[in-house]
Every structure is written in C-alpha cells, then in structure tokens.
Design a protein around this motif. Structure first.
Motif, mmCIF file in Angstrom:
data_model
loop_
_atom_site.group_PDB
_atom_site.id
_atom_site.type_symbol
_atom_site.label_atom_id
_atom_site.label_comp_id
_atom_site.label_asym_id
_atom_site.label_seq_id
_atom_site.Cartn_x
_atom_site.Cartn_y
_atom_site.Cartn_z
ATOM 1 N N TYR A 636 0.830 -1.205 0.000
ATOM 2 C CA TYR A 636 0.000 0.000 0.000
ATOM 3 C C TYR A 636 0.863 1.253 0.000
ATOM 4 O O TYR A 636 0.518 2.265 -0.624
ATOM 5 C CB TYR A 636 -0.931 0.001 1.208
ATOM 6 C CG TYR A 636 -1.761 1.263 1.310
ATOM 7 C CD1 TYR A 636 -2.874 1.452 0.498
ATOM 8 C CD2 TYR A 636 -1.416 2.282 2.208
ATOM 9 C CE1 TYR A 636 -3.632 2.613 0.572
ATOM 10 C CE2 TYR A 636 -2.166 3.435 2.289
ATOM 11 C CZ TYR A 636 -3.272 3.597 1.466
ATOM 12 O OH TYR A 636 -4.005 4.749 1.531
ATOM 13 N N GLU A 637 2.004 1.207 0.700
ATOM 14 C CA GLU A 637 2.893 2.378 0.763
ATOM 15 C C GLU A 637 3.380 2.757 -0.633
ATOM 16 O O GLU A 637 3.413 3.942 -0.992
ATOM 17 C CB GLU A 637 4.078 2.093 1.686
ATOM 18 C CG GLU A 637 3.736 2.022 3.168
ATOM 19 C CD GLU A 637 2.946 0.781 3.543
ATOM 20 O OE1 GLU A 637 3.043 -0.253 2.796
ATOM 21 O OE2 GLU A 637 2.212 0.811 4.552
ATOM 22 N N GLU A 638 3.766 1.759 -1.437
ATOM 23 C CA GLU A 638 4.188 2.037 -2.813
ATOM 24 C C GLU A 638 3.032 2.655 -3.602
ATOM 25 O O GLU A 638 3.215 3.621 -4.357
ATOM 26 C CB GLU A 638 4.622 0.742 -3.505
ATOM 27 C CG GLU A 638 5.900 0.119 -3.010
ATOM 28 C CD GLU A 638 6.183 -1.162 -3.772
ATOM 29 O OE1 GLU A 638 6.663 -1.068 -4.924
ATOM 30 O OE2 GLU A 638 5.905 -2.248 -3.234
ATOM 31 N N PHE A 639 1.860 2.060 -3.447
ATOM 32 C CA PHE A 639 0.671 2.530 -4.162
ATOM 33 C C PHE A 639 0.386 3.990 -3.821
ATOM 34 O O PHE A 639 0.186 4.829 -4.709
ATOM 35 C CB PHE A 639 -0.515 1.645 -3.772
ATOM 36 C CG PHE A 639 -1.774 1.908 -4.541
ATOM 37 C CD1 PHE A 639 -2.042 1.241 -5.723
ATOM 38 C CD2 PHE A 639 -2.713 2.823 -4.079
ATOM 39 C CE1 PHE A 639 -3.207 1.473 -6.424
ATOM 40 C CE2 PHE A 639 -3.876 3.073 -4.774
ATOM 41 C CZ PHE A 639 -4.122 2.387 -5.951
ATOM 42 N N ALA A 640 0.393 4.318 -2.526
ATOM 43 C CA ALA A 640 0.101 5.686 -2.089
ATOM 44 C C ALA A 640 1.162 6.656 -2.590
ATOM 45 O O ALA A 640 0.854 7.792 -2.973
ATOM 46 C CB ALA A 640 0.024 5.730 -0.564
ATOM 47 N N ARG A 641 2.412 6.205 -2.598
ATOM 48 C CA ARG A 641 3.498 7.077 -3.043
ATOM 49 C C ARG A 641 3.317 7.474 -4.513
ATOM 50 O O ARG A 641 3.563 8.620 -4.898
ATOM 51 C CB ARG A 641 4.834 6.352 -2.853
ATOM 52 C CG ARG A 641 6.055 7.275 -2.889
ATOM 53 C CD ARG A 641 7.342 6.492 -2.643
ATOM 54 N NE ARG A 641 7.267 5.726 -1.412
ATOM 55 C CZ ARG A 641 7.441 4.418 -1.335
ATOM 56 N NH1 ARG A 641 7.689 3.708 -2.427
ATOM 57 N NH2 ARG A 641 7.367 3.799 -0.171
ATOM 58 N N ILE A 642 2.877 6.534 -5.345
ATOM 59 C CA ILE A 642 2.680 6.834 -6.771
ATOM 60 C C ILE A 642 1.515 7.794 -6.965
ATOM 61 O O ILE A 642 1.578 8.727 -7.772
ATOM 62 C CB ILE A 642 2.460 5.530 -7.560
ATOM 63 C CG1 ILE A 642 3.771 4.743 -7.618
ATOM 64 C CG2 ILE A 642 1.971 5.822 -8.980
ATOM 65 C CD1 ILE A 642 3.619 3.349 -8.150
ATOM 66 N N ILE A 643 0.434 7.581 -6.205
ATOM 67 C CA ILE A 643 -0.706 8.502 -6.292
ATOM 68 C C ILE A 643 -0.267 9.925 -5.957
ATOM 69 O O ILE A 643 -0.597 10.888 -6.657
ATOM 70 C CB ILE A 643 -1.833 8.059 -5.328
ATOM 71 C CG1 ILE A 643 -2.403 6.710 -5.741
ATOM 72 C CG2 ILE A 643 -2.939 9.109 -5.258
ATOM 73 C CD1 ILE A 643 -3.240 6.713 -6.982
ATOM 74 N N LEU A 644 0.504 10.075 -4.887
ATOM 75 C CA LEU A 644 0.965 11.401 -4.471
ATOM 76 C C LEU A 644 1.970 11.977 -5.463
ATOM 77 O O LEU A 644 1.944 13.161 -5.776
ATOM 78 C CB LEU A 644 1.596 11.315 -3.081
ATOM 79 C CG LEU A 644 0.618 11.089 -1.925
ATOM 80 C CD1 LEU A 644 1.378 10.816 -0.643
ATOM 81 C CD2 LEU A 644 -0.305 12.291 -1.761
ATOM 82 N N LYS A 645 2.848 11.116 -5.976
ATOM 83 C CA LYS A 645 3.876 11.573 -6.909
ATOM 84 C C LYS A 645 3.264 12.201 -8.148
ATOM 85 O O LYS A 645 3.723 13.224 -8.643
ATOM 86 C CB LYS A 645 4.764 10.398 -7.310
ATOM 87 C CG LYS A 645 5.796 10.727 -8.381
ATOM 88 C CD LYS A 645 6.569 9.482 -8.793
ATOM 89 C CE LYS A 645 7.504 9.787 -9.959
ATOM 90 N NZ LYS A 645 8.203 8.556 -10.423
ATOM 91 N N HIS A 646 2.210 11.579 -8.656
ATOM 92 C CA HIS A 646 1.574 12.083 -9.877
ATOM 93 C C HIS A 646 0.484 13.100 -9.580
ATOM 94 O O HIS A 646 -0.237 13.524 -10.483
ATOM 95 C CB HIS A 646 1.019 10.924 -10.697
ATOM 96 C CG HIS A 646 2.087 10.061 -11.275
ATOM 97 N ND1 HIS A 646 2.833 10.445 -12.359
ATOM 98 C CD2 HIS A 646 2.558 8.848 -10.900
ATOM 99 C CE1 HIS A 646 3.703 9.494 -12.646
ATOM 100 N NE2 HIS A 646 3.565 8.518 -11.777
ATOM 101 N N ASN A 647 0.357 13.460 -8.299
ATOM 102 C CA ASN A 647 -0.557 14.542 -7.919
ATOM 103 C C ASN A 647 -1.969 14.309 -8.434
ATOM 104 O O ASN A 647 -2.614 15.195 -8.990
ATOM 105 C CB ASN A 647 -0.037 15.883 -8.456
ATOM 106 C CG ASN A 647 -0.607 17.063 -7.672
ATOM 107 O OD1 ASN A 647 -0.987 16.924 -6.517
ATOM 108 N ND2 ASN A 647 -0.648 18.208 -8.310
ATOM 109 N N LEU A 648 -2.442 13.057 -8.260
ATOM 110 C CA LEU A 648 -3.791 12.741 -8.713
ATOM 111 C C LEU A 648 -4.845 13.352 -7.808
ATOM 112 O O LEU A 648 -6.018 13.351 -8.122
ATOM 113 C CB LEU A 648 -3.981 11.220 -8.771
ATOM 114 C CG LEU A 648 -3.132 10.511 -9.840
ATOM 115 C CD1 LEU A 648 -3.352 9.017 -9.762
ATOM 116 C CD2 LEU A 648 -3.459 11.016 -11.218
ATOM 117 N N TYR A 649 -4.416 13.837 -6.636
ATOM 118 C CA TYR A 649 -5.372 14.439 -5.699
ATOM 119 C C TYR A 649 -4.982 15.868 -5.410
ATOM 120 O O TYR A 649 -3.832 16.240 -5.498
ATOM 121 C CB TYR A 649 -5.417 13.627 -4.396
ATOM 122 C CG TYR A 649 -6.233 12.396 -4.551
ATOM 123 C CD1 TYR A 649 -7.562 12.385 -4.198
ATOM 124 C CD2 TYR A 649 -5.672 11.257 -5.092
ATOM 125 C CE1 TYR A 649 -8.324 11.254 -4.349
ATOM 126 C CE2 TYR A 649 -6.436 10.126 -5.254
ATOM 127 C CZ TYR A 649 -7.762 10.131 -4.877
ATOM 128 O OH TYR A 649 -8.519 9.013 -5.043
#
Length: 649
Positions: A636-649
C-alpha cells in the motif's frame, strides 16, 4: 498493416505520453517481443505517411507526426471506413461472407466461397462459426441444405437492417471491393434521385434530420427499392400500419414513395409505405420550433404528454441517484424528450443504430454515461423494453451537455484580500488575481487584518491573505505571498474548481488489494463487495454485488487502458469510496483486457461532489504509465506514493 498494428496505432493516438511495450502487450494480448516487432514494421509504414514511432528512454514509445496532412489522410483510410484492410485476415473474410450471402438470391456452396477467397474449406467452416454469431444479433439465421449450400433467412425488416449495416454504410469503393460486379445495391443515379426526393419532402414537412439520419433514411429506401424489385416485401402487423396511417410521418412517406414510384417505375405496397414512415418516426419531428422559442412555449405544452412525463421521471430518478441537480433544467428536458420519441420508436421496431462516440463517452464522461444508464433502466422498467448501449450513449450526450452548461452558468467565486503591508501591496494582489483568473473570480474588496472580524463573510467563498489567520473563519483561507508564486496560484485554482484538499478522500488502506489472482470479473466484484461489507460501508454484500452486476449487464465498465470501474447501478454506501484491486495477469472483461479494477461506490446521501471524483478517476484511465506503475506495486505504501507523486489528488 495487420490488425495488431492498427490497434497499436489506436492506443498511441489515444495518449499524450509514451507507452511501454509491456503495457501494449497486455492491451493487445500478445508478447512484448511481438509488440516490438510490430512497432518496428509499423514505424517503417508510418514513415511513408507523415509519422513515426520514437522510443523514449525508460518510458516506452511515442507517436510523432511529421506531416499532418499526409497522416490525416492515412487515418481517414484506416479508421473512418471502419473496414478490415487485409484480404487474408479473418475479419475481412467474415465481412466478405456476410455481404456475399446478403446479396445472394439463392443457396451458395461453401466450396465456391472458399474458391472466391482462395482458402480451404476447413477455414471457411471455421469462419462461418463467427459469421453465424454475428448474424444472430440481427435475428438472421444461416440455413444449410445438403448439396445446395447455405443461405440467409429471417424477417424481411431485420434482413434490411443487416444489409444497411454490412453493405450500405460503407463507401461505394469499399462496398464493391472483392464482391461480384452485380453487388451494388442501387445505381448512383437512383441514389441521387432518392436523396433529392427525401430532401425536398423533409424540408416541406419541417423535419429535423442530422447528416447521419438523412444518410440512413436514403440507404433504407434504396434497399427497399432493391428488395421490392426482387419480390421481397416487409410484412408489418395491421395494427402497426393502422398506427402509422394517421401520422404525419405516413403522409410524408406517401409523398416520398409517390415521387420515387413515378421516376423508377416501382409500386410500393402500403406495408412498404408504413416501413418508410417507421424510419421517419425514428427521427425528430418538431415543425421547426427549437432553441429559446421552444423554452418560451414550455415543454409541457410543446411535447406529447406521455413523453413529457417519461422525461421528467427520468431526470428526477437521475437526480435522486446521482445528485446532479438537472431535473429542473428545461432545456435538457426538451432535448431528452425530443430524443425519446424517435429513440423509443427505434427500440420498438428493432431498428439498429450505431453510436460511433460510445467508447469516447464512456471513457471521458463516465458520470454522464452512468446517468444515461439510470435513465435507460427506468425506461426498461416502465415500458418493458430493452434499451441498447448505443441509445444510453446518446442519452448521456444530452446529460453531459447539461452538466457542462451548469459549469458555464456557475457564478464567479468571490474572495476578499487581507494584506498587512499597505494599500499598494493590497492593490497589486487585487489586480494580479483579476489578471490571472478573470471572470472566474470576483475580488469583493481588500482589508487589513485587524478589520477582518468586522467584515461580513456571508457572501464570500474564501479569503486570500498574506499572513496566517489563527482565528477560525466560516470560509476557507488561502495564505499567499504578495507577488503570488506558482504554488499560491494552484491553491486558489483548487478552490475555484471546488477541489478538496489533497488527501485520500476515497482510498482506504483496508480496501486496496494488490497483485491478486482472480480469473473473472464476477470473482473480483464479489470479493470487493464482501470486503466493503466487512468494512461496514454497505448494508448487504449480496444486494450490493447484485446491483454492480446489474450495471455490468446494462453496459460493461471496462474503459480500456487495462482499467475497469464497476459500480452499483444506484448509490449504496455510507460515503464515497474506491475499493481497488490489481491483478497479476489481465482478465477478460466483456471483451477487453483488465488488470486494474476500481470498484466505485458513491455516497447514497449525495454529499460527495461526483464530478470531481470522476475527474480523479479519469486521470488514471488516461495515463498508461501511471497504470503500469500501480500494477507493479506490492504494498500500500508504494501505491500511495505513486498517487501522491503524480498529484492525482
């Protein structure tokens, strides 16, 4: 170009970023090695047509256009005709066989068909299995007779719809390609005559026809001429003929037929006149009243009572389920009702309709499409009919237009500026805000910090301040520099767009399941539904799963790019949430490969802003690179990091 190369080109055209061969391999269901070989050959082909495929280090392949005119010409040849181009491909052979049989007057032997296509009898027998399935969707059967061969059988109206789909809806050049010289449905001079007659009559009767509808009507009358000459006539029920006889469409059909009979020395029986009237009833008859004039008259006076009530009930149902606030939009109600009358006639008489925008609508306007599905399901329950996916897409277009209109009509956000460094700085900030955001933002005034408690905020959307404000205000506060840096602009932009803070509003760690081994969409949906129930987000897992599968049966939610976004046909959960599942290998999802599943459940109380949430989802759907990175995540940590990296939120 083979079929794989065409698919590769389509995928490269659909994205702005480079695409990895691994991702393309999963989409097309071949190996990465095959993809690399195809890309090399495709690149050589495109180099002669104004484009190239360039490798991008560590990121994949990217399409580059070097000659826009030449490349556009190629695209028209490849995609606009929607034809298979390789004479040796199964798709080409299947299309050939269907056309050949539709135009045959009697039985045709498989041996003769195999000779015409230069293939073996066993190959033609395998192709016929697919041909049978394709024709079954039109209600057409393949009859076999020993020592005679095969021929098509079925209701005459359905036979004509099939001819329209597989023969007439292609260019004349493509229509004759590979078929016998007598394959042309009707001579070009007669087509010109039919077009002229139709044009004159629809102008006389004030009929609103799109270019596509005009072309379809011309095609169906041309086919009617051919079939009447061959002794094949439609057999309509006497009740249907009676229903049409007093309609305005029947009068127009009589005028059209009278002119064609005179010019072509044909006789149209009354059933054939009713058949043409049926096609006219599948289009909009509105006596030239439209736009503001229609709204001024009022939909309740302008429209048939039955259609008006259906349209109102449909919009109310959509609002109840999705909270779009569209039920009072009179322009939308008129548009929906004008669409409903011909649409219901098409459904009633089994008239085929294509929607070339369907995939685009489903991918780029998923909320509007979901509204179209809800509206269609209401019609099905009320009228005991089956609404095809193409019609859902057309409903979605009307609803999507209303949603866009809401954005245009939304008033400008109002802010007040708090500045401690003097009137000059406050004015500078005021004008910079106006320059950057224009009519979207109204700066109601400026104030010093100490005066802020005395400033009324009841009609203010947010405060822009150059200093932190420790007191809790009734509206959001954006702290900025006087000169407004890039980050400051982004924060204000988010407020104008109604964005929430960049936190995981919809993603929960207990509902993210990575690298699973499911084999079917039903397994995935059942698993995620049970997990949502275990998290106490829904009342019943069985009911929830049933509603998700009902939505899938209405219109599959695989959007391409290895992504599917299943959801219940009506909101069920206590809050808006995404239950996410990635798979080790893609699975078949209604004909499309899927490896990233986001089971979406919208707050049943309508408290969440669904348009913003869908915007976030589309960002994932549109980026193959992000999807590939998420598919590789094991924690999950990897998953969350990618979401944040690409600024999807």
């Amino acid at each position: 170009m083979n079929k794989r190369m065409v698919l590769i080109l389509k995928h490269l055209l659909a994205v702005d970023d480079p695409v990895q061969s691994e991702h393309l391999a999963k989409l097309i269901q071949v190996t990465s090695r095959t993809i690399r070989s195809d890309i090399k050959e495709l690149g050589e082909f495109l180099s002669k047509h104004g484009a190239s495929i360039e490798p991008v280090r560590s990121r994949g392949y990217e399409l580059k256009i070097t000659n826009d005119r030449s490349f556009r010409t190629l695209l028209e040849q490849l995609f606009l005709s929607n034809e298979p181009h390789d004479p040796h491909s199964p798709d080409y052979r299947k299309l050939y066989l269907i056309r050949r049989l539709l135009l045959a007057d009697n039985y045709v032997k498989l041996e003769d068909l195999a000779d015409e296509l230069y293939i073996s009898k066993s190959t033609i027998q395998n192709d016929f299995k697919e041909v049978k399935l394709m024709l079954q969707t039109y209600g057409i059967a393949v009859d076999k007779r020993p020592n005679y061969g095969v021929r098509l059988s079925g209701d005459e109206v359905r036979m004509r719809f099939c001819m329209s789909e597989f023969i007439m809806n292609h260019s004349e050049k493509k229509q004759d390609e590979g078929l016998t010289s007598g394959s042309r449905i009707i001579h070009s001079e007669e087509m010109t005559l039919i077009r002229g007659v139709i044009l004159e009559q629809i102008q006389n009767y004030g009929v609103m026809l799109s270019d596509v509808a005009f072309s379809n009507l011309t095609i169906h009358i041309a086919i009617a001429c051919k079939r009447i000459r061959e002794g094949n006539q439609v057999a309509m029920l006497s009740e249907d003929v009676k229903n049409f006889r007093d309609a305005e469409e029947f009068q127009a059909a009589q005028h059209i037929v009278g002119l064609i009979e005179k010019e072509l020395q044909l006789t149209f029986p009354e059933n054939e006149v009713a058949y043409i009237a049926m096609h006219l009833s599948g289009n909009k008859w509105f006596s030239g009243i439209e736009g503001q004039q229609a709204q001024d008259i009022g939909p309740e006076r302008l429209l048939e009572r039955r259609i008006y009530e259906l349209g109102k009930e449909m919009l109310t149902e959509i609002d109840h389920d999705l909270n779009l606030n569209i039920s009072l939009d009179s322009e939308l109600l008129i548009g929906i009702c004008l669409h409903l009358k011909p649409a219901l006639n098409r459904v009633k008489y089994g008239m085929n309709i294509r929607n070339p925008m369907l995939d685009h609508i489903k991918t780029n306007y998923p909320l509007a499409f979901q509204a179209g599905v809800i509206g269609a399901k209401l019609l099905e329950s009320k009228l005991n009919v089956n609404i095809p996916e193409a019609e859902m897409g057309y409903l979605a277009i009307h609803i999507g237009a209303a949603m866009e209109r809401q954005h245009l009509n939304t008033r400008a956000k109002r802010c007040i500026v708090v500045c401690t460094s003097g009137v000059g700085s406050a004015r500078l900030l005021h004008y910079k805000l106006k320059s950057k955001f224009g009519n979207r933002l109204e700066v109601a005034g400026t104030t010093e910090y100490y005066k802020l408690p005395h400033v009324p905020l009841h009609n203010i959307d947010f405060v822009v301040s150059t200093v932190p404000i420790p007191e809790k205000l009734s509206v959001p506060v954006v702290v900025v520099q006087t000169l407004l840096g890039g980050g400051d602009m982004d924060h204000i932009e988010n407020l104008l767009a109604g964005e929430r803070k960049y936190i995981f509003n919809y993603i929960r760690e207990d509902l993210v399941f990575l690298r699973q081994n499911f084999r079917t969409k039903e397994e995935v949906i059942s698993f995620l539904g049970k997990k949502m129930h275990a998290s106490m987000l829904i009342r019943s897992s069985e009911g929830f799963i049933g509603l998700v599968l009902e939505r899938e049966n209405a219109a599959p939610t695989a959007y391409g790019n290895l992504v599917a976004i299943p959801h219940p046909i009506i909101p069920q959960s206590r809050c808006t949430v995404w239950a996410i599942c990635t798979l080790k290998q893609p699975i078949d999802w209604a004909g499309k490969p899927v490896q990233f599943i986001c089971l979406l459940s919208i707050d049943k109380n309508g408290d969440e802003p669904p348009s913003i949430m869908y915007k976030h989802l589309i960002e994932i759907v549109d980026h193959p690179e992000i999807v590939q990175q998420l598919l590789k995540c094991e924690t999950y940590e990897e998953f969350a990091r990618i979401i944040l990296k690409h600024n999807l939120y």
